[in-house]
Design a protein around this motif. Structure first.
Motif, PDB file in Angstrom:
ATOM      1  N   GLU A  10       0.784  -0.875   0.110  1.00  0.00           N
ATOM      2  CA  GLU A  10       0.049   0.143   0.014  1.00  0.00           C
ATOM      3  C   GLU A  10       1.010   1.031   0.044  1.00  0.00           C
ATOM      4  O   GLU A  10       0.276   2.530  -0.731  1.00  0.00           O
ATOM      5  CB  GLU A  10      -0.975  -0.003   1.298  1.00  0.00           C
ATOM      6  N   GLN A  11       1.662   1.070   1.389  1.00  0.00           N
ATOM      7  CA  GLN A  11       3.057   2.454   0.863  1.00  0.00           C
ATOM      8  C   GLN A  11       3.440   2.935  -0.511  1.00  0.00           C
ATOM      9  O   GLN A  11       3.736   3.943  -1.231  1.00  0.00           O
ATOM     10  CB  GLN A  11       4.424   2.005   1.738  1.00  0.00           C
ATOM     11  N   LEU A  12       4.072   1.545  -1.205  1.00  0.00           N
ATOM     12  CA  LEU A  12       4.582   1.500  -2.835  1.00  0.00           C
ATOM     13  C   LEU A  12       3.130   1.912  -3.692  1.00  0.00           C
ATOM     14  O   LEU A  12       3.440   2.618  -4.551  1.00  0.00           O
ATOM     15  CB  LEU A  12       4.436   0.121  -2.521  1.00  0.00           C
ATOM     16  N   ARG A  13       2.283   1.565  -3.243  1.00  0.00           N
ATOM     17  CA  ARG A  13       0.921   2.290  -4.458  1.00  0.00           C
ATOM     18  C   ARG A  13       0.991   3.437  -3.945  1.00  0.00           C
ATOM     19  O   ARG A  13       1.283   4.140  -5.166  1.00  0.00           O
ATOM     20  CB  ARG A  13      -0.138   2.065  -3.418  1.00  0.00           C
ATOM     21  N   ASP A  14       1.085   3.908  -2.682  1.00  0.00           N
ATOM     22  CA  ASP A  14       0.723   5.468  -2.784  1.00  0.00           C
ATOM     23  C   ASP A  14       1.822   6.538  -3.319  1.00  0.00           C
ATOM     24  O   ASP A  14       1.693   7.316  -3.951  1.00  0.00           O
ATOM     25  CB  ASP A  14       0.545   5.781  -0.949  1.00  0.00           C
ATOM     26  N   ALA A  15       3.313   5.957  -3.145  1.00  0.00           N
ATOM     27  CA  ALA A  15       3.572   6.359  -3.897  1.00  0.00           C
ATOM     28  C   ALA A  15       3.939   6.517  -5.231  1.00  0.00           C
ATOM     29  O   ALA A  15       4.696   7.876  -5.298  1.00  0.00           O
ATOM     30  CB  ALA A  15       5.374   6.088  -3.146  1.00  0.00           C
ATOM     31  N   LEU A  16       3.687   5.810  -5.766  1.00  0.00           N
ATOM     32  CA  LEU A  16       3.626   5.356  -7.432  1.00  0.00           C
ATOM     33  C   LEU A  16       2.751   6.478  -7.507  1.00  0.00           C
ATOM     34  O   LEU A  16       2.716   7.482  -8.892  1.00  0.00           O
ATOM     35  CB  LEU A  16       3.693   4.322  -7.547  1.00  0.00           C
ATOM     36  N   ARG A  17       1.446   6.563  -6.807  1.00  0.00           N
ATOM     37  CA  ARG A  17       0.969   7.506  -7.194  1.00  0.00           C
ATOM     38  C   ARG A  17       0.833   9.016  -7.114  1.00  0.00           C
ATOM     39  O   ARG A  17       0.612   9.954  -8.133  1.00  0.00           O
ATOM     40  CB  ARG A  17      -0.721   7.504  -6.146  1.00  0.00           C
ATOM     41  N   ALA A  18       1.514   9.340  -6.252  1.00  0.00           N
ATOM     42  CA  ALA A  18       2.084  10.645  -6.143  1.00  0.00           C
ATOM     43  C   ALA A  18       3.070  11.162  -7.270  1.00  0.00           C
ATOM     44  O   ALA A  18       3.184  12.344  -7.807  1.00  0.00           O
ATOM     45  CB  ALA A  18       3.517  10.229  -4.792  1.00  0.00           C
ATOM     46  N   PHE A  19       4.528  10.307  -7.372  1.00  0.00           N
ATOM     47  CA  PHE A  19       5.112  10.094  -8.105  1.00  0.00           C
ATOM     48  C   PHE A  19       4.314   9.978  -9.190  1.00  0.00           C
ATOM     49  O   PHE A  19       4.797  11.950 -10.120  1.00  0.00           O
ATOM     50  CB  PHE A  19       6.242   8.818  -8.227  1.00  0.00           C
ATOM     51  N   ALA A  20       3.114   9.723  -9.973  1.00  0.00           N
ATOM     52  CA  ALA A  20       2.753  10.430 -11.190  1.00  0.00           C
ATOM     53  C   ALA A  20       1.724  11.449 -11.199  1.00  0.00           C
ATOM     54  O   ALA A  20       2.212  12.481 -12.232  1.00  0.00           O
ATOM     55  CB  ALA A  20       1.762   9.720 -11.972  1.00  0.00           C
ATOM     56  N   ALA A  21       1.362  11.563  -9.752  1.00  0.00           N
ATOM     57  CA  ALA A  21       0.331  12.685 -10.363  1.00  0.00           C
ATOM     58  C   ALA A  21       1.929  14.428 -10.325  1.00  0.00           C
ATOM     59  O   ALA A  21       1.230  15.302 -10.697  1.00  0.00           O
ATOM     60  CB  ALA A  21      -0.434  13.303  -8.688  1.00  0.00           C
ATOM     61  N   ASP A  22       2.473  13.711  -9.506  1.00  0.00           N
ATOM     62  CA  ASP A  22       3.248  15.671  -9.367  1.00  0.00           C
ATOM     63  C   ASP A  22       4.062  15.590 -10.647  1.00  0.00           C
ATOM     64  O   ASP A  22       4.280  16.680 -11.407  1.00  0.00           O
ATOM     65  CB  ASP A  22       4.486  15.266  -8.444  1.00  0.00           C
TER      66      ASP A  22
END
Lengths: 123, 123, 123, 123
Positions: A10-22
């Motif tokens: 889940e933490q990995l998932r959230d980091a990837l979400r933020a990475f793409a959104a940024d």
């Protein structure tokens, strides 16, 4: 950015979400494109093994292991990203698949028999 | 067999170890063979998307989503198995790769620019 | 339909053009989709070998050889179709690539040396 | 080395035989390894398309087309090499597969219907 060691998918998932959104990259992350990227990364991983014997693949030199580690990371990142976009719980799906496989290949029936591996791929 | 929901990749890793050991299948699980199996599964996953438009891929029908879910599971299972055989911590590797990518593609430089996606694949 | 044995890649190309036109399938044959289909077929071909030893792969049973033959056909068909859509002369491209490789790997330098195969993939 | 333009897949096959023999590389060219190499090249080809829209894939810039041309060549070279090692006539196999597909997807039944492409991959 979270500098703490990830404890879960889940933490990995959230980091990837933020990475793409940024970076405003969600527009490119259709499930189709992510599935292509995942297959391409899996192939880059395989390329490291293509001319090795099975035995050599069990004893990779440090430099090669470092490169393989990065490809494994790329595969996991696209896998988590794609599962996220599709709303799929990866760990639950994996557990369910092991249970399906356990019924399909009962240990007492297939143990010691290589038939499964010589007649059809296992999964 | 552990019927509890897996909480971590470690539990998945242990379940896969037991699964192979019970069937005496470790002999087939050289890293080379596992890398091949992983690439083959990633391709089976991709096959579900090959004739879809990107938009259609964002709205998969229930039956298709169910099949895709199983392929994602197969990919994760081989990924975890291969990482285990190579002694690699998958989550740590993934985190490290995100950090490498964050430096390679700084948000303020690439945001809004599709150059990365039109000139070279991102990762 | 031409029942005569194809003598050239051009005849194969023409047969594939007619096949798609007769079914109104050109709409699905974007180069991107054809490249995906090609990769998927190459993986289906690979799947037949995934658990075999290299030696076993040199002595495929008749039934397996028959299945592999069909996968090779699928790969060639998508390769010819994709090259056609892109206006590329496949045989000329292949010849040119051999010449590039001959310079990159001069026989007198690499003969007897497995370095190329242990350090990087050959092509 | 034959500097004349290849006229047939047989000439390509012979050039690839000589290339490998001159370098003493047949030892690495087990069908299994060649199948892996073929899948890896097909993926490198796909990588060029992964972030493009279908429309963009129909209008590749000159530089990209040049790179794609080289990947198509790599795929054909491994395909011909693998078929040779397995004693399979590629063109005959491809022709036979088109005939199989013609029966499986009769033009009068599938024309105008995208069902085949929305329900299952075509081949």
């Amino acid at each position: 950015m979270n500098a703490q060691k990830y404890e879960s998918l889940e933490q990995l998932r959230d980091a990837l979400r933020a990475f793409a959104a940024d970076r405003d990259w969600d527009q490119f992350h259709s499930p189709k494109n992510l599935a292509i990227a995942l297959a391409v990364e899996a192939s880059e991983l395989l390329e490291h093994f293509q001319w090795l014997t099975e035995d050599a693949s069990r004893q990779l030199p440090a430099e090669k292991l470092k490169e393989v580690r990065e490809e494994l990371a790329d595969v996991l990142n696209y896998l988590v990203r794609l599962s996220d976009k599709l709303g799929i719980d990866l760990l639950a799906a994996a557990q369910q698949k092991i249970e399906i496989n356990a019924k399909k290949y009962p240990a007492d029936k297939v143990r010691g028999s290589s038939r499964k591996y010589t007649e059809r791929p296992s999964e």
